[in-house]
Design a protein around this motif. Sequence first.
Motif, mmCIF file in Angstrom:
data_model
loop_
_atom_site.group_PDB
_atom_site.id
_atom_site.type_symbol
_atom_site.label_atom_id
_atom_site.label_comp_id
_atom_site.label_asym_id
_atom_site.label_seq_id
_atom_site.Cartn_x
_atom_site.Cartn_y
_atom_site.Cartn_z
ATOM 1 N N GLY A 42 0.863 -1.170 0.000
ATOM 2 C CA GLY A 42 0.000 0.000 0.000
ATOM 3 C C GLY A 42 0.904 1.226 0.000
ATOM 4 N N ASP A 43 0.637 2.189 0.851
ATOM 5 C CA ASP A 43 1.543 3.332 0.937
ATOM 6 C C ASP A 43 2.745 2.957 1.800
ATOM 7 O OD1 ASP A 43 0.631 3.366 3.525
ATOM 8 O OD2 ASP A 43 -0.507 5.210 3.337
ATOM 9 N N LEU A 44 3.497 3.975 2.227
ATOM 10 C CA LEU A 44 4.763 3.729 2.927
ATOM 11 C C LEU A 44 4.636 3.770 4.443
ATOM 12 C CD1 LEU A 44 7.053 5.952 0.665
ATOM 13 C CD2 LEU A 44 7.028 3.447 0.753
ATOM 14 N N ARG A 45 3.439 3.860 4.986
ATOM 15 C CA ARG A 45 3.326 4.144 6.408
ATOM 16 C C ARG A 45 3.925 3.040 7.285
ATOM 17 N NH1 ARG A 45 -1.460 2.128 4.677
ATOM 18 N NH2 ARG A 45 -2.780 0.914 6.085
ATOM 19 N N ASN A 46 3.734 1.752 6.914
ATOM 20 C CA ASN A 46 4.311 0.677 7.728
ATOM 21 C C ASN A 46 5.826 0.602 7.575
ATOM 22 O OD1 ASN A 46 1.785 -0.011 8.675
ATOM 23 N ND2 ASN A 46 1.497 -1.704 7.243
ATOM 24 N N VAL A 47 6.321 0.941 6.393
ATOM 25 C CA VAL A 47 7.771 1.027 6.190
ATOM 26 C C VAL A 47 8.352 2.099 7.104
ATOM 27 C CG1 VAL A 47 9.601 1.511 4.517
ATOM 28 C CG2 VAL A 47 7.555 0.243 3.802
ATOM 29 N N VAL A 48 7.705 3.249 7.128
ATOM 30 C CA VAL A 48 8.161 4.372 7.946
ATOM 31 C C VAL A 48 8.166 3.999 9.427
ATOM 32 C CG1 VAL A 48 7.503 6.693 8.747
ATOM 33 C CG2 VAL A 48 7.490 6.152 6.299
ATOM 34 N N LYS A 49 7.062 3.444 9.908
ATOM 35 C CA LYS A 49 6.972 3.078 11.323
ATOM 36 C C LYS A 49 8.011 2.023 11.701
ATOM 37 C CE LYS A 49 4.227 3.422 14.256
ATOM 38 N NZ LYS A 49 4.306 4.101 15.565
ATOM 39 N N VAL A 56 9.972 -3.601 -1.053
ATOM 40 C CA VAL A 56 8.654 -2.949 -0.978
ATOM 41 C C VAL A 56 7.926 -3.216 -2.285
ATOM 42 C CG1 VAL A 56 7.417 -0.790 -0.595
ATOM 43 C CG2 VAL A 56 9.630 -1.172 0.520
ATOM 44 N N ASN A 57 6.832 -3.944 -2.207
ATOM 45 C CA ASN A 57 6.108 -4.364 -3.404
ATOM 46 C C ASN A 57 4.630 -4.018 -3.277
ATOM 47 O OD1 ASN A 57 5.730 -6.219 -5.900
ATOM 48 N ND2 ASN A 57 4.294 -7.091 -4.406
ATOM 49 N N ASP A 58 4.029 -3.614 -4.384
ATOM 50 C CA ASP A 58 2.566 -3.487 -4.443
ATOM 51 C C ASP A 58 2.134 -3.639 -5.885
ATOM 52 O OD1 ASP A 58 0.246 -2.384 -2.388
ATOM 53 O OD2 ASP A 58 -0.218 -2.078 -4.507
ATOM 54 N N PHE A 59 1.098 -4.440 -6.088
ATOM 55 C CA PHE A 59 0.628 -4.761 -7.434
ATOM 56 C C PHE A 59 0.037 -3.547 -8.151
ATOM 57 C CE2 PHE A 59 -2.682 -6.576 -10.291
ATOM 58 C CZ PHE A 59 -1.841 -7.307 -11.115
ATOM 59 N N HIS A 60 -0.427 -2.567 -7.403
ATOM 60 C CA HIS A 60 -1.115 -1.405 -7.969
ATOM 61 C C HIS A 60 -0.091 -0.448 -8.585
ATOM 62 C CE1 HIS A 60 -3.829 1.898 -8.509
ATOM 63 N NE2 HIS A 60 -4.791 1.373 -7.768
ATOM 64 N N PRO A 61 -0.172 -0.157 -9.889
ATOM 65 C CA PRO A 61 0.817 0.718 -10.531
ATOM 66 C C PRO A 61 0.923 2.097 -9.905
ATOM 67 C CG PRO A 61 -0.451 -0.454 -12.198
ATOM 68 C CD PRO A 61 -1.116 -0.731 -10.875
ATOM 69 N N LEU A 62 -0.218 2.688 -9.517
ATOM 70 C CA LEU A 62 -0.167 4.025 -8.940
ATOM 71 C C LEU A 62 0.536 4.018 -7.586
ATOM 72 C CD1 LEU A 62 -0.829 7.009 -9.078
ATOM 73 C CD2 LEU A 62 -3.101 6.508 -8.147
ATOM 74 N N VAL A 63 0.313 2.972 -6.788
ATOM 75 C CA VAL A 63 1.015 2.847 -5.511
ATOM 76 C C VAL A 63 2.515 2.755 -5.762
ATOM 77 C CG1 VAL A 63 1.385 1.363 -3.500
ATOM 78 C CG2 VAL A 63 -0.939 1.813 -4.303
ATOM 79 N N ALA A 64 2.911 1.976 -6.768
ATOM 80 C CA ALA A 64 4.335 1.832 -7.094
ATOM 81 C C ALA A 64 4.946 3.174 -7.486
ATOM 82 C CB ALA A 64 4.499 0.819 -8.226
ATOM 83 N N LEU A 83 3.687 6.321 -15.211
ATOM 84 C CA LEU A 83 4.611 7.384 -14.826
ATOM 85 C C LEU A 83 4.730 8.413 -15.940
ATOM 86 C CD1 LEU A 83 6.576 8.335 -12.632
ATOM 87 C CD2 LEU A 83 8.329 6.918 -13.700
ATOM 88 N N THR A 84 4.823 7.949 -17.179
ATOM 89 C CA THR A 84 4.915 8.863 -18.320
ATOM 90 C C THR A 84 3.655 9.708 -18.450
ATOM 91 O OG1 THR A 84 6.388 7.339 -19.500
ATOM 92 C CG2 THR A 84 5.252 8.997 -20.815
ATOM 93 N N SER A 85 2.493 9.089 -18.241
ATOM 94 C CA SER A 85 1.237 9.842 -18.362
ATOM 95 C C SER A 85 1.092 10.865 -17.238
ATOM 96 C CB SER A 85 0.046 8.881 -18.379
ATOM 97 O OG SER A 85 -0.113 8.244 -17.116
ATOM 98 N N ILE A 86 1.559 10.519 -16.031
ATOM 99 C CA ILE A 86 1.512 11.477 -14.924
ATOM 100 C C ILE A 86 2.421 12.664 -15.233
ATOM 101 C CG2 ILE A 86 2.186 11.825 -12.515
ATOM 102 C CD1 ILE A 86 1.263 8.973 -11.951
ATOM 103 N N ARG A 87 3.581 12.381 -15.795
ATOM 104 C CA ARG A 87 4.523 13.447 -16.147
ATOM 105 C C ARG A 87 3.931 14.397 -17.176
ATOM 106 N NH1 ARG A 87 10.644 12.398 -18.560
ATOM 107 N NH2 ARG A 87 11.235 14.631 -18.773
ATOM 108 N N SER A 110 -5.879 11.313 -11.928
ATOM 109 C CA SER A 110 -5.505 10.656 -13.180
ATOM 110 C C SER A 110 -5.017 11.710 -14.170
ATOM 111 C CB SER A 110 -6.697 9.905 -13.760
ATOM 112 O OG SER A 110 -7.639 10.818 -14.320
ATOM 113 N N GLU A 111 -4.518 11.251 -15.310
ATOM 114 C CA GLU A 111 -4.077 12.195 -16.347
ATOM 115 C C GLU A 111 -5.230 13.002 -16.914
ATOM 116 O OE1 GLU A 111 -4.443 8.082 -18.307
ATOM 117 O OE2 GLU A 111 -3.914 8.952 -16.367
ATOM 118 N N ASP A 112 -6.479 12.550 -16.634
ATOM 119 C CA ASP A 112 -7.669 13.261 -17.097
ATOM 120 C C ASP A 112 -8.331 14.061 -15.975
ATOM 121 O OD1 ASP A 112 -7.465 12.162 -19.714
ATOM 122 O OD2 ASP A 112 -8.332 10.292 -18.966
#
Length: 630
Positions: free
Chosen positions: A141-148, A165-173, A257-261, A330-332
Amino acid sequence: MSSEKLGSDPYGRTLSAWTCARSHDAKGAVAPCGNLGVSLCSKCHQVKYCSKQCQNAHWKRHKKTCSSSYASNEWTPAFERERRPAAWMTGGSAYELPVSFGKAGNYLWGNMPAFDALNVPMNEGPAIKNQDIALCFAASGDLRNVVKTINGLPSDYSGKCTLVVNDFHPLVAVRNTILLCILLSPSEPSAETVAEVVLHALYSSRLTLAQDGLLQSWINYADDAERGRPGNHMGQMIFSSHCRLEWAYPPEVGALLTSIRAADYPTFIAEADRRRIMLAPERIDYRERYYTSLRPRHRVGFAHFRETGVLLPFGQPIDSYCNSNRLLYSEDAEWLLKDNANPAAAWSPLEVEAMRQKLNLPDEDYIGSLFFHIKEQLAEFARRARRFNLVVILSAVDLRVLPQLLDAAGMKDLRFDRVETSNVMDTLGPSTIISTWGPRLNPRSPHSALLMYSMNWAFHVSGGMVESQWPRALLRTMTELGCFLGFHPGMRLTKEPPISLLASNLGAFFDTRAPFRRYLHLNRVARASRSAGVKERKVPRILPSRLGVEIKEFDSPRITITLEQFYFTGHILFPTWHERFIEFEVGEVPIVDVVVSSFVPSSTILWPAVILLVGYGLQRMGWLSYIPFM
């Protein structure tokens, strides 16, 4: 980038305390004061001013929230005022058009409080100072457990820490990559400054011009990183001789990542979509169900955050937050969270309250206390990560495939001291998680652990829900909850307790131990554990088995917290109370446990009969002659 412009106050300075709340002058022109606030508003205790002049100039803007109807002790939700059934009781707009109220599947803020996956005091202890450790957050998910977890290491830790640190969701990555670059880079400003940037990148819908510039620069860098095999997106960032970040992503992450940019949309368009979701009139009953249990000024604060979309202490000027946060759209220009997303659910409310007391903040501003708590956690992580010997490996695959990916990357012998899998057992089942990750635990450490939790197990086993009790037992549970809340039989009440308050918290006094054990048996957890070379910990050493209890009271049938703690855990966090945590360690499951679990029927009524029959048969064969049988 000048660190003086990246902070949260109107002039880009970091916030160590409240600044003056005046955002406009008496004529209505934008003119934030910027001085330190010294005097609280005597009515709401939620904003501070540096002088009487600033308070008078700001009153026209402040009076709406200062006199908000939510601040009244007599406030009631719309469905009560209008004397109609609440939508959350009748299955109203929540079920008819779910996509209209946010992107299904996007849980970018998390829905369980951050936790330390090491809990060093109860496990490795001081000896960990010089030990090399490997930690895997397989569905981060997000980084909160990594941080703690990193913040839970000794401040003078000198071993090598490998983080996967792995997550299947592209946006999370994408989010994890960009935010870790900001936090880890020694070329960036102070830890306190980058903590505020990352906080807003995580939770605020808009950023200041300087914050957006820093975010965009790292998005550009990550997008320009070396690409591996055709379509794959691979990169590496060496921050120092002792700290590096590597990532290997599938094509869809690079494409995102390219679309967000490249995304280019007006802020007002993005903000309109956020408000369409977060303030949808059709969803007022769901919002006010949450507000019903909150203290009056906390209601005002949460409603204000939902209105503005910027996570700041209440009353802080937000006019400088003029650029859309591209990590939440999103990009839209579509808002990417559901309308029930709440950053308060991602951090322990008891720790937030401790931060309020530490900084002597007024108890009326929970969102402000949350801001300073998250900031401190992120700043401490940045300081440690820049100092520790740290290797971070990022990926975005199904956690069932991750072990093979690590093998292919030359890490076949890597074994983990902790594997944290979030609540993926709700979708894949606990046995799949155990079979995949049990063999990857470090067999040389008696403290290595596989961590899982479930939020939905109760829907899959008979008797798992508090509502499934017989009427008499349900009445006893309701009475116990009422007495805990201070309502006793025969009391004269000036106002009936909200039905949502009772309905939402019945589970706090429901004993989930037996039905959860049936759930584990139905999923053949004993068999999977034996095959994977692990066993369930009977006494947890990382987290208590359920919310509302201390770890030393893990086996309690109901919550053990005080009424004050219940407010923060039950009302701010708003859990279902059916959440269950479970830990596994390297070891062997007795064969008898596997045999018994193989005879578990789906019906809870047949379960005792089967246990008796199995016991009788084993006794007749002389295998279990020591078991008393009647």
